[in-house]
Design an enzyme around this catalytic site. Sequence first.
Site, short mmCIF file in Angstrom:
data_model
loop_
_atom_site.label_atom_id
_atom_site.label_comp_id
_atom_site.label_asym_id
_atom_site.label_seq_id
_atom_site.Cartn_x
_atom_site.Cartn_y
_atom_site.Cartn_z
N GLU A 1 -4.00 3.36 -8.22
CA GLU A 1 -3.07 2.40 -7.60
C GLU A 1 -2.93 1.17 -8.50
OE1 GLU A 1 -4.48 0.22 -4.12
OE2 GLU A 1 -2.58 0.67 -3.12
N CYS B 1 0.83 -1.21 0.00
CA CYS B 1 0.00 0.00 0.00
C CYS B 1 0.86 1.25 0.00
CB CYS B 1 -0.93 -0.01 1.21
SG CYS B 1 -0.05 -0.21 2.77
P1 NAD Z 1 -9.83 -5.82 -1.15
O1 NAD Z 1 -10.45 -4.52 -0.78
O2 NAD Z 1 -10.28 -6.46 -2.42
O3 NAD Z 1 -10.07 -6.90 -0.01
C1 NAD Z 1 -9.67 -6.69 1.32
C2 NAD Z 1 -10.50 -7.58 2.22
O4 NAD Z 1 -11.86 -7.15 2.18
C3 NAD Z 1 -10.51 -9.05 1.80
O5 NAD Z 1 -10.48 -9.87 2.95
C4 NAD Z 1 -11.83 -9.17 1.05
O6 NAD Z 1 -12.33 -10.49 1.01
C5 NAD Z 1 -12.71 -8.26 1.90
N1 NAD Z 1 -13.92 -7.77 1.23
C6 NAD Z 1 -14.13 -7.60 -0.11
N2 NAD Z 1 -15.37 -7.12 -0.32
C7 NAD Z 1 -15.95 -6.97 0.89
C8 NAD Z 1 -17.24 -6.51 1.33
N3 NAD Z 1 -18.17 -6.10 0.47
N4 NAD Z 1 -17.49 -6.48 2.66
C9 NAD Z 1 -16.55 -6.87 3.55
N5 NAD Z 1 -15.33 -7.33 3.19
C10 NAD Z 1 -15.04 -7.38 1.88
O7 NAD Z 1 -8.25 -5.58 -1.15
P2 NAD Z 1 -7.11 -6.61 -1.58
O8 NAD Z 1 -7.12 -6.71 -3.08
O9 NAD Z 1 -7.22 -7.86 -0.78
O10 NAD Z 1 -5.79 -5.85 -1.06
C11 NAD Z 1 -5.16 -4.87 -1.80
C12 NAD Z 1 -5.56 -3.48 -1.31
O11 NAD Z 1 -5.27 -3.35 0.07
C13 NAD Z 1 -4.76 -2.39 -2.00
O12 NAD Z 1 -5.60 -1.33 -2.35
C14 NAD Z 1 -3.80 -1.94 -0.92
O13 NAD Z 1 -3.34 -0.63 -1.08
C15 NAD Z 1 -4.61 -2.11 0.31
N6 NAD Z 1 -3.73 -2.19 1.49
C16 NAD Z 1 -3.70 -1.13 2.36
C17 NAD Z 1 -2.86 -1.16 3.45
C18 NAD Z 1 -2.80 -0.01 4.44
O14 NAD Z 1 -2.37 -0.23 5.57
N7 NAD Z 1 -3.18 1.21 4.08
C19 NAD Z 1 -2.05 -2.27 3.69
C20 NAD Z 1 -2.10 -3.32 2.78
C21 NAD Z 1 -2.96 -3.27 1.68
#
Ligand code: NAD
Length: 497
Positions: A387, A286
């Site tokens: 991103e 991220c």
């Molecule tokens: P994502 O948003 O697709 O999923 C994250 C989590 O949310 C997963 O467990 C997913 O199953 C769940 N999820 C998806 N839809 C949902 C819903 N409707 N309700 C509840 N939960 C739901 O993200 P990803 O692809 O797994 O991870 C990548 C993203 O995470 C990137 O945008 C990255 O920048 C971000 N990230 C942020 C940080 C930070 O600390 N700022 C750290 C790591 C990753």
Amino acid sequence: MSQEFRDDRIFVAGEWRKGGGAPIRSVFAAEGVENTVLSGASAADADAAIERARAAQADPAWQGLKPHERASYLYRISEGISANIERIAWIQSRDTSKTLAETRALAASAAGTFRYFAAVLETSDDLLTVPRGDYLTASVHEPLGVVAAITPWNSPIASDAQKVAPALAAGNAVVLKPASWSPLVSLELAHIIEETGLPPGLFSVLPGSGREVGDRLVRHPDIARVSFTGGTETGRALARAAADKLIPVSLELGGKSPTIVFDDCDEDLAIAGILFGIFSSSGQSCIAGSRLFVQDSIYDRFVARLVEATRALVVGHPFDPRTQVSSLIHADHRASVAGYVALAREEGGEVLAGGGAPDAPDLAGGAYFEPTIIAGLDNSARTCREEIFGPVLVVMPFSGVEDVVAQANDNDYGLACGIWSRDQRKCWQVGRAIRAGTVWINTYKQFSISTPFGGDGASGIGREKGRAGLRAYQRQKSVYTDLSGQPHPWARWPAGA
Ligand code: NAD
């Protein structure tokens, strides 16, 4: 490495059982092979986990513990992680294709997170506040109840620990939902936590679909707080659902972080820091420094040197200790990254390094993508605004402080920023002018559990880590205790008093 995967059960409501949801296939994208297939959780599993968590959280066996007694569980979890670093690293490397060096460091950091929050718990005081009458006023902290922790796939053991450790320390129960691409290490954490003797039901791990299981967690009436790390759009949807229930939600979201190189920097230090900032973790971070602004007076020379250094990076298998840039987590994700590079070309960008899958025959079966540098785009291009979450860096020139602050801030995200210059005063002033949760000066991607972390704007709401990280999982209660022993004069009672 001789390690084995466990069976397909998940950890629901204090027991290992088959989930009622769709199967979850864990893949080792570096080799394009299947690791194992888990029985995924269903919404009914979420309901069962929450019901048991609520009872376990309210039980005097947990609520009756003094902070130092609760802390002892966290110390034991920390020790359990430390004793199993090699296994955790192997599982996470197989699940995410990250290098072993990185997954070992993530496991060690997770152990440190549990240890830190145990120490915070033992050393955090409630407050006696200043009274305005003949009474004693106290501000005390109490747990919220059952916390839903929802994590992404890029650094699961570290993001899990950042939520589970403070939430348990604060006296809550936790239902953890890892991402479907990286479920294995969270289940390994469940084994370690179970072995500490933590009362059953206080912790569950529900690998499953975000739309089904994640959504059920957020909307369930007995979830008192949501701690989310993931993409911005998912975070927005979650925050809307949490608003209906009026429960606190913290959002650690995406980024498009600027790195700023002034012409008075130490160029070798800057190049090393930039490479690490964008290409470590194959850019799946991220806080990746994905927008690079280089002062125009050194632009050509600096970018040429950066391109040379980028081409020298070792792209390879995650278990090869020489590897710097490993496979992406999934073939689908590589397709998404490749799509962004195609978009950059359409937008008029020039690919200076990388740009596609590597040629090496031994990497052909994996989801590898070369470290890529793109120039010739304006900060308003989609490639510069969105991103990519892969090893792709866009490079742009700037003329001076005012120009670069305006360009760096011209983005919806506000997660991190890097500044390279020998002029410390300028670094400080620019750092204060950039909208970002974290600023690194002459370094990048350094972390301390003692230092708050989080984003602004589209990068999220709230902070994790630091001593206040514990309080984010508690509610404050103010208690007034009379010291006068006198009836309130307003009542004029007893008569004649
Ligand atoms: P994502 O948003 O697709 O999923 C994250 C989590 O949310 C997963 O467990 C997913 O199953 C769940 N999820 C998806 N839809 C949902 C819903 N409707 N309700 C509840 N939960 C739901 O993200 P990803 O692809 O797994 O991870 C990548 C993203 O995470 C990137 O945008 C990255 O920048 C971000 N990230 C942020 C940080 C930070 O600390 N700022 C750290 C790591 C990753």
